[in-house]
Structure formats: C-alpha cells, structure tokens
Design a protein around this motif. Structure first.
Motif, PDB file in Angstrom:
ATOM      1  N   SER A 162       1.047  -1.102   0.087  1.00 43.39           N
ATOM      2  CA  SER A 162       0.177   0.175   0.503  1.00 43.39           C
ATOM      3  C   SER A 162       0.840   1.401  -0.033  1.00 43.39           C
ATOM      4  N   GLY A 163       0.261   2.529  -0.439  1.00 47.75           N
ATOM      5  CA  GLY A 163       1.021   3.706  -0.709  1.00 47.75           C
ATOM      6  C   GLY A 163       1.341   4.365   1.005  1.00 47.75           C
ATOM      7  N   LEU A 164       0.062   3.536   1.777  1.00 44.69           N
ATOM      8  CA  LEU A 164       0.105   4.496   2.828  1.00 44.69           C
ATOM      9  C   LEU A 164       1.248   3.937   4.102  1.00 44.69           C
ATOM     10  N   VAL A 165       1.865   2.479   3.228  1.00 42.19           N
ATOM     11  CA  VAL A 165       3.168   2.418   3.984  1.00 42.19           C
ATOM     12  C   VAL A 165       3.980   2.649   3.616  1.00 42.19           C
ATOM     13  N   TYR A 166       4.837   2.782   2.951  1.00 44.74           N
ATOM     14  CA  TYR A 166       5.667   3.365   1.629  1.00 44.74           C
ATOM     15  C   TYR A 166       5.837   5.283   2.426  1.00 44.74           C
ATOM     16  N   SER A 167       4.338   5.961   3.060  1.00 41.56           N
ATOM     17  CA  SER A 167       4.416   7.320   3.316  1.00 41.56           C
ATOM     18  C   SER A 167       4.503   7.061   4.436  1.00 41.56           C
ATOM     19  N   LEU A 168       4.086   5.962   5.383  1.00 41.89           N
ATOM     20  CA  LEU A 168       4.676   6.429   6.726  1.00 41.89           C
ATOM     21  C   LEU A 168       6.150   5.642   6.906  1.00 41.89           C
ATOM     22  N   LEU A 169       6.667   4.709   6.035  1.00 40.30           N
ATOM     23  CA  LEU A 169       8.227   5.032   6.517  1.00 40.30           C
ATOM     24  C   LEU A 169       8.994   6.397   5.768  1.00 40.30           C
TER      25      LEU A 169
END
Length: 165
Positions: free
Chosen positions: A124-131
């Motif tokens: 998910s793009g959310l995981v990328y954003s969080l990282l």
C-alpha cells in the motif's frame, strides 16, 4: 575546498550513471538497480560512517590514555592506578556514535529495502508514506541531536537570539 566539492560532484555523478542508462520508458527499473540503490544509499554510507567513527573513537581513546598517563606521573614518583578500560568521555562518545549510526540505519533502511523488495508495488501507498515519515523523523532526530551536542553552535545560536532582543 574546491577539490573536495568537485570530487563529491564527480563521484555523485558516476554513482548515478546506472540510473541514466537503465531506466526504460514509463520509469520501468530493472530489479538489480533497486538493489544497487540499497547498496549505494544504505550499505556504502553505513560502512564509511562506521570506519570513520572507529578511527575517531580510536584517536580519542588513545588521546585519553596519553593524557591520563601524564596526569598520574608526579616528580620522580610514578603512581600506579587501576584505571578503567574506558573513561566517561570515551563512553559518552561511543554511545553518541552508536546512537547516530542506529538512527541512520533504523530511519533509512526500511524505505529503501521496501523499494527494492516490492518490485511490483503490491504494498500500500500508506506504508510507503509512513516509512518516508519515519525516515524524515530519523533525520530530524539526528539534526536536533547534533545541534544539542555542538557547544559552539549552541553558543552562537544563543548569542544571535540574545542580540535580537
């Protein structure tokens, strides 16, 4: 100074050449280039930092041993003291170096590793954003730590702020 800056630009340009030649249309990137990214952005800087920190620590520790030996010798009499293997100043330096190195590894390895492992972009793009936020927080913590530990910089900032009022 100019030679140092020029060499950094040349090395940076040479390191980025594979991206110039191997990125195909629609930004398709070969799998090996993603692992090259991890190598260049995490492993090589970590090794360079580790080597430089070890050299700095060795120099400081040797300096501490020399100073301590000079302080224990008096006029004609040598006082033999059982000294600890590492003094407080050296221990503080070692802890600070480990903290800074850990913040770099913990902050930047997850995002670059996920980028290399997730070749099909199934995560998910959310995981990328969080990282990405995690890596920026790591950078912020390192910057604040350096500002807090640099006595000359703290004095300069304090004097500059006091001049404004």
């Amino acid at each position: 100074m100019a030679i140092c800056a020029a060499s950094q630009w040349i090395i940076g340009g040479l390191i980025s050449l594979p991206f110039t030649f191997y990125v195909s249309p629609y930004c398709a990137v070969p799998q090996w280039l993603l692992f090259y990214t991890i190598l260049i952005s995490i492993i090589v800087p970590a090794l360079i930092t580790l080597i430089i920190n070890l050299k700095i620590f060795k120099h400081v520790h040797d300096s501490s041993k020399r100073i301590h030996q000079q302080m224990t010798a008096t006029k004609g009499t040598i006082i033999i003291r059982q000294q600890p293997a590492i003094n407080r100043r050296d221990l503080y330096l070692l802890k600070h170096m480990i903290f800074m190195f850990s913040m770099f590894i913990i902050g930047w390895t997850p995002i670059f590793s996920l980028e290399a492992i997730d070749y099909t972009y199934a995560v998910s793009g959310l995981v990328y954003s969080l990282l990405q936020v995690f890596s920026v927080i790591s950078l912020l913590v390192c910057t604040i730590d350096l500002l807090l530990c640099n006595q000359d910089l703290k004095r300069f900032i304090k004097d500059t702020i006091l001049q404004c009022f």
